[in-house]
Write a protein that holds these residues in place. Structure first.
Motif, PDB file in Angstrom:
ATOM      1  N   ALA A 176      -5.459 -31.701  -5.324  1.00 22.74           N
ATOM      2  CA  ALA A 176      -5.559 -33.227  -5.117  1.00 22.74           C
ATOM      3  C   ALA A 176      -7.197 -33.677  -6.070  1.00 22.74           C
ATOM      4  O   ALA A 176      -6.432 -34.117  -7.457  1.00 22.74           O
ATOM      5  N   LEU A 177      -7.359 -32.916  -6.274  1.00 22.04           N
ATOM      6  CA  LEU A 177      -9.235 -33.186  -7.150  1.00 22.04           C
ATOM      7  C   LEU A 177      -8.712 -32.753  -8.388  1.00 22.04           C
ATOM      8  O   LEU A 177      -8.751 -33.585  -9.461  1.00 22.04           O
ATOM      9  N   THR A 178      -7.859 -31.453  -8.505  1.00 26.28           N
ATOM     10  CA  THR A 178      -7.539 -30.883  -9.746  1.00 26.28           C
ATOM     11  C   THR A 178      -6.447 -31.806 -10.542  1.00 26.28           C
ATOM     12  O   THR A 178      -6.885 -32.090 -12.364  1.00 26.28           O
ATOM     13  N   VAL A 199     -17.076 -31.489  -7.958  1.00 23.60           N
ATOM     14  CA  VAL A 199     -16.534 -31.313  -6.899  1.00 23.60           C
ATOM     15  C   VAL A 199     -15.910 -29.765  -6.774  1.00 23.60           C
ATOM     16  O   VAL A 199     -15.713 -28.814  -6.065  1.00 23.60           O
ATOM     17  N   LEU A 200     -14.658 -29.599  -7.712  1.00 24.78           N
ATOM     18  CA  LEU A 200     -13.733 -28.967  -8.713  1.00 24.78           C
ATOM     19  C   LEU A 200     -14.730 -26.959  -8.607  1.00 24.78           C
ATOM     20  O   LEU A 200     -14.658 -26.053  -8.165  1.00 24.78           O
ATOM     21  N   ALA A 201     -16.116 -27.037  -9.496  1.00 27.33           N
ATOM     22  CA  ALA A 201     -17.289 -26.130  -9.834  1.00 27.33           C
ATOM     23  C   ALA A 201     -18.219 -25.831  -9.017  1.00 27.33           C
ATOM     24  O   ALA A 201     -17.864 -24.086  -8.561  1.00 27.33           O
ATOM     25  N   ALA A 202     -18.230 -26.380  -7.390  1.00 29.39           N
ATOM     26  CA  ALA A 202     -18.670 -26.241  -6.344  1.00 29.39           C
ATOM     27  C   ALA A 202     -17.844 -25.786  -5.262  1.00 29.39           C
ATOM     28  O   ALA A 202     -18.465 -26.499  -4.140  1.00 29.39           O
ATOM     29  N   PHE A 203     -17.210 -25.145  -5.335  1.00 26.36           N
ATOM     30  CA  PHE A 203     -15.220 -25.316  -4.364  1.00 26.36           C
ATOM     31  C   PHE A 203     -15.968 -24.260  -3.253  1.00 26.36           C
ATOM     32  O   PHE A 203     -15.950 -24.546  -1.993  1.00 26.36           O
ATOM     33  N   HIS A 204     -17.145 -23.712  -3.729  1.00 25.52           N
ATOM     34  CA  HIS A 204     -17.123 -22.900  -2.566  1.00 25.52           C
ATOM     35  C   HIS A 204     -18.463 -23.011  -2.192  1.00 25.52           C
ATOM     36  O   HIS A 204     -19.392 -21.959  -2.642  1.00 25.52           O
ATOM     37  N   PRO A 243      -9.693 -20.198 -10.465  1.00 24.84           N
ATOM     38  CA  PRO A 243      -8.694 -21.305 -10.780  1.00 24.84           C
ATOM     39  C   PRO A 243      -9.218 -22.616 -11.456  1.00 24.84           C
ATOM     40  O   PRO A 243      -8.972 -22.904 -12.469  1.00 24.84           O
ATOM     41  N   ALA A 244     -10.968 -22.915 -10.668  1.00 22.55           N
ATOM     42  CA  ALA A 244     -11.305 -23.904 -11.088  1.00 22.55           C
ATOM     43  C   ALA A 244     -11.806 -24.289 -12.615  1.00 22.55           C
ATOM     44  O   ALA A 244     -12.195 -25.183 -13.559  1.00 22.55           O
ATOM     45  N   ALA A 245     -12.695 -22.313 -12.864  1.00 26.16           N
ATOM     46  CA  ALA A 245     -13.401 -22.119 -14.011  1.00 26.16           C
ATOM     47  C   ALA A 245     -13.006 -22.195 -15.064  1.00 26.16           C
ATOM     48  O   ALA A 245     -12.685 -23.088 -16.245  1.00 26.16           O
ATOM     49  N   ALA A 246     -10.987 -21.906 -14.753  1.00 27.87           N
ATOM     50  CA  ALA A 246     -10.322 -21.738 -16.058  1.00 27.87           C
ATOM     51  C   ALA A 246      -9.681 -23.605 -16.075  1.00 27.87           C
ATOM     52  O   ALA A 246      -9.660 -23.642 -17.508  1.00 27.87           O
ATOM     53  N   PHE A 247      -9.666 -24.329 -14.948  1.00 28.33           N
ATOM     54  CA  PHE A 247      -9.287 -25.461 -15.405  1.00 28.33           C
ATOM     55  C   PHE A 247     -10.244 -26.501 -16.630  1.00 28.33           C
ATOM     56  O   PHE A 247      -9.759 -27.258 -17.103  1.00 28.33           O
TER      57      PHE A 247
END
Length: 465
Positions: free
Chosen positions: A103-105, A137-142, A229-233
């Motif tokens: 959803a965030l992506t 949020v995507l960058a800090a997901f881990h 996946p977030a880094a690629a995006f």
């Protein structure tokens, strides 16, 4: 308000909501199923965008542009987002918040499309904020990994400053011009010092989303610390939206003499800093991050000659397509190798995993601009447009930087091909991630060889107002 004009964007919202509702109901081991409504939404959005390919109008009271630039932004962003999401299910297999990622992506992709299509300063500000808030949020997901938290915090802190500058710049321009509408701004004299300062601040704010100087520092940290996946995006999708938003803005004001030299100076500074910093990296993900900074500098070449060269927009569109495909390929290889990032981990990869090694090699050579790969035609179009626009010195600086970039790409390619493997063959993530790596790598070669029809389509693109 003709809702059908925003059909692709509405599809993304529906897909994000569907993925979020599924994430609330599914048990943790089955959260990977949230990928399917996200991919369905992206497929609907892409199909709807193609159906609107011939549109050339302003809609929703003039704040949204339906034109060639918006069409290409939709297609590129939808495609890149789909490839990145396919990497996610196995990568996040043990993450209890895995379902929220989809959803965030999608919301972040929506923000990037809105940036590219914005024909009003307030619309642009809202799009940048949507892309930024979800990106943090995507960058800090881990959140249990220090590097990921650090990447998210750096992205947030730089973004907070850059977005504040963007808002202040928009307020200054609106205050001096009396309007936020692009069509009206194009007929307004913005020679006043406050208006010029506002334009400079807007450029600085968009440079953050583009990963260009002076808002570039987050890019290598996000490339290294965010989930793959977030880094690629995040290294691809916001850049597409920001580059087209900046192009749309610059071509409004051909009479503002300071704007193009400012963009050209940022272009040289960005590509040079990115390439010099990449030379010293021993981590592949961080190297790709600095490479992404340098690629932003090349994209700014087309922005600098907006309206000066007839092929500036097609060159930018094709370069963004080439960059997106090659960069996603590189990160897909990293994902398939379960996040291995030290350059030593790639020694002898051609013998251990020949398919993945080939995909990585063509991705890096394409980012360099080696024929016959898609990156070659992308950079060639940029250089020709820059020369046609009268910025020969900028094209010369880009050629020098291209030669410089070959040094750090070869630091990866050489050991991949000629070094002895260290240990057993590396474990792989999933068949899906492997398919993304190999498929996108093949596309880097195939589309490069048969670029003619795509270039012809890009040549017909227009940008409003």
């Amino acid at each position: 308000m003709p809702l059908a004009d925003l059909g692709p964007e509405i599809a993304l919202i529906a897909g994000a909501l569907a993925a979020l509702l599924m994430a609330m109901a599914l048990p943790q081991p089955r959260l990977g199923l949230c990928l399917w409504p996200a991919l369905a939404a992206l497929a609907v959005a892409g199909t709807w965008a193609v159906a609107q390919a011939d549109a050339a109008r302003l809609t929703f009271s003039g704040v949204w542009a339906l034109d060639g630039a918006t069409l290409w932004a939709r297609i590129l962003i939808v495609t890149a987002t789909a490839l990145c999401l396919i990497l996610a299910p196995r990568w996040f297999a043990t993450d209890r918040r895995h379902g929220e990622f989809y959803a965030l992506t999608l919301f972040s992709a929506l923000g990037a499309i809105a940036m590219a299509a914005a024909a009003d300063l307030l619309q642009l500000v809202m799009a940048v904020l949507l892309s930024s808030v979800t990106g943090y949020v995507l960058a800090a997901f881990h959140r249990d990994w220090a590097l990921s938290v650090e990447a998210g915090m750096k992205y947030f802190l730089i973004g907070a400053l850059a977005n504040a500058l963007l808002v202040i710049g928009a307020i200054l321009v609106m205050g001096m011009a009396g309007t936020s509408d692009y069509a009206a701004l194009a007929r307004t004299d913005l020679g006043q010092p406050l208006a010029l300062a506002g334009l400079a601040l807007i450029v600085a704010g968009l440079a953050f989303k583009l990963g260009a100087v002076p808002g570039h520092a987050w890019m290598p940290d996000v490339a290294e610390g965010a989930p793959v996946p977030a880094a690629a995006f995040l290294t691809v999708v916001p850049k597409i939206g920001a580059a087209l938003a900046l192009f749309r803005l610059v071509q409004l004001f051909p009479e503002v003499e300071m704007l193009r030299p400012l963009i050209a100076a940022l272009s040289v500074a960005t590509m040079t800093l990115g390439n010099l910093a990449a030379l010293w990296q021993d981590d592949l993900r961080r190297l790709l991050g600095w490479s992404s900074v340098s690629q932003s500098g090349y994209a700014l070449m087309a922005v600098a000659v907006a309206d000066l060269a007839p092929d500036a927009l097609p060159a930018l569109l094709w370069f963004l397509a080439a960059y997106a495909l090659a960069n996603v390929t590189g990160f897909a290889v990293v994902a398939q190798l379960r996040g291995r990032t030290a350059l030593a981990d790639y020694h002898g990869l051609i013998a251990a995993r020949p398919g993945l090694a080939a995909a990585l090699i063509v991705a890096l050579l394409s980012l360099t601009g080696i024929p016959p790969l898609i990156g070659f035609t992308g950079k060639l179009e940029l250089f020709v447009a820059t020369l046609d626009g009268g910025y020969g010195w900028l094209a010369l600086a880009a050629v020098a930087n291209t030669v410089l970039s070959l040094g750090y790409y070869l630091r990866v390619i050489g050991p991949v091909c000629f070094a002895a493997p260290e240990g057993p063959p590396p474990a792989c993530l999933s068949r899906a991630a492997g398919a993304v790596a190999l498929g996108s790598g093949a596309a880097v070669v195939g589309i490069g060889l048969f670029a003619g029809p795509f270039l012809a389509r890009a040549a017909g693109a227009v940008v409003l107002p």
